[in-house]
Design an enzyme around this catalytic site. Structure first.
Site, PDB file in Angstrom:
ATOM      1  N   ASP A 114       0.811  -1.210   0.000  1.00  0.00           N
ATOM      2  CA  ASP A 114       0.000   0.000   0.000  1.00  0.00           C
ATOM      3  C   ASP A 114       0.854   1.274   0.000  1.00  0.00           C
ATOM      4  O   ASP A 114       0.507   2.261  -0.670  1.00  0.00           O
ATOM      5  CB  ASP A 114      -0.969  -0.007   1.184  1.00  0.00           C
ATOM      6  CG  ASP A 114      -0.258   0.004   2.523  1.00  0.00           C
ATOM      7  OD1 ASP A 114       0.534  -0.912   2.761  1.00  0.00           O
ATOM      8  OD2 ASP A 114      -0.504   0.912   3.332  1.00  0.00           O
ATOM      9  N   ASP A 138       1.385  -9.141   4.274  1.00  0.00           N
ATOM     10  CA  ASP A 138       0.278  -8.799   5.174  1.00  0.00           C
ATOM     11  C   ASP A 138      -1.102  -9.023   4.542  1.00  0.00           C
ATOM     12  O   ASP A 138      -2.108  -9.026   5.260  1.00  0.00           O
ATOM     13  CB  ASP A 138       0.384  -7.338   5.604  1.00  0.00           C
ATOM     14  CG  ASP A 138       1.713  -7.018   6.267  1.00  0.00           C
ATOM     15  OD1 ASP A 138       2.266  -7.919   6.924  1.00  0.00           O
ATOM     16  OD2 ASP A 138       2.198  -5.886   6.128  1.00  0.00           O
TER      17      ASP A 138
END
Length: 376
Positions: A114, A138
């Site tokens: 991200d 993740d």
């Protein structure tokens, strides 16, 4: 005859199993299917800023499918919009000029999570053609059902739980395993279920330490005499705060979580249970080593799909996996967002139905039970 495509490639953020598989797939697909020239930037955005790159040939990326890490290197500090080596200066426009005018690149394939995609979206808006590939152990990237690297990391955590299970039984101990995951509990949830953890603590559900103590005592008194706890680094006690391991000022994501397992261990010891408590923080073991078969195939699929996106001019988008099909979503939809475990996730309900505790008293349970459970 039109000139061949010139495409840049970089891996940003933390390392991850499967990065080399993507580098291989992007490079080979662009060369074989589109007669492209491919240039790899070293150490992620840092190499882009410092103009360190190398042309990648077919031979350069052969034999790297099974290798962990990234042959290009990576960095989780170099943010072009706030470059730490120049006192936080914005060098983004310099990068765009370098790529579009000096190197004459048609696009850059950016592989990352991200934070990386947030930077990529900013550069795209300045005129740099970008195609993204979702990478993070993740599994917290918005828009995709899976990121490559997650399966391997969850497998490593599961193996650790398997090993802790036997020593917990032998010594009648409470064994705590802390996983990575930042603000999302995907690794702890999947590993916890696969490894048969008695208690799973994730960021999405604030736990009550009194309930954790109660479950451990109940097992202790009920003849099982051991408890296995899997906790995500971002897990947070009710009315408490997350445990921050350190703050790295020159990083785009300065907060480093870690240590919640030690806090839980101390609280359990205060309760004066008969069982000894031991803690294992798995840490970077989850990032290292060779990718498993699922991550190799997913990374290969993502890489070849990203190459086709470049050839078709689908810029400003991220390659994703949705309902077992490859697709793409705008980078703007991914930037500055985190995909957390929803409370109606089927795997949460499955774990709850077999007696797994999430550190919440039964009457306060926020998990939404479903009649069917599907693991995606």
């Amino acid at each position: 005859m039109s000139r061949s495509l010139r495409v840049g490639l970089l891996t940003g953020g933390g390392d991850c199993p499967g990065l080399n598989a993507v580098i291989r797939a992007v490079t080979k697909s662009l060369i074989l299917q589109h007669n492209a020239e491919v240039f790899g930037f070293q150490d992620g955005f840092l190499g882009l800023i410092e103009q360190r790159m190398q042309q990648l040939s077919y031979a350069d990326v052969s034999g790297i499918l099974t290798r962990g890490g990234t042959i290009l290197g990576t960095s989780n500090k170099a943010n072009p919009f706030s470059y730490y080596k120049r006192g936080g200066a914005d060098v983004s426009n310099e990068i765009v000029r370098y790529c579009t005018r000096t190197l004459n690149l048609d696009a850059i394939v950016v592989i990352g999570g991200d934070g990386t995609m947030t930077i990529a979206d900013g550069l795209q808006k300045l005129g740099l053609n970008i195609v993204g590939v979702p990478k993070t152990i993740d599994n917290d990237l918005v828009g995709t059902d899976r990121t490559f690297g997650f399966s391997t990391a969850a497998g490593i955590a599961t193996e650790a739980l398997d090993r802790l299970h036997t020593t917990a039984q032998s010594h009648h101990r409470v064994m705590i395993l802390e996983t990575m995951g930042r603000y999302a509990g995907w690794i702890a949830l999947y590993a916890g279920v696969a490894g048969g953890a008695d208690i799973i603590l994730i960021p999405e559900i604030e736990f009550e330490i009194e309930e954790v103590v109660r479950v451990c005592r109940e097992r202790e008194m009920g003849g099982q005499r051991f408890t296995l706890i899997c906790v995500a680094e971002g897990a947070k006690p009710k009315d408490g705060s997350r445990v921050i391991r350190e703050v790295i000022a020159d990083s785009p994501d300065p907060i480093r979580l870690g240590g919640i397992s030690r806090w839980i261990e101390a609280e359990l010891e205060k309760s004066k249970m008969r069982s000894e408590v031991r803690t294992t923080i798995l840490g970077h073991m989850q990032r290292g080593g060779t990718p498993n078969p699922f991550d190799r195939t997913l990374a290969t699929a993502f890489g070849s799909y990203a190459a086709s996106m470049v050839a078709e001019g689908q810029f400003g988008r991220l390659a994703v996996l949705q309902n077992s099909h490859l697709a793409s979503v705008p980078l703007a939809d991914v930037a500055n967002k985190v995909r957390t475990v929803p409370l109606d996730a089927p795997l949460l309900a499955s774990a709850l139905s077999v007696g797994t505790s999430f550190g919440i008293p039964q009457g306060d349970q926020p998990i939404k039970m479903q009649s069917t459970s599907v693991v995606s």
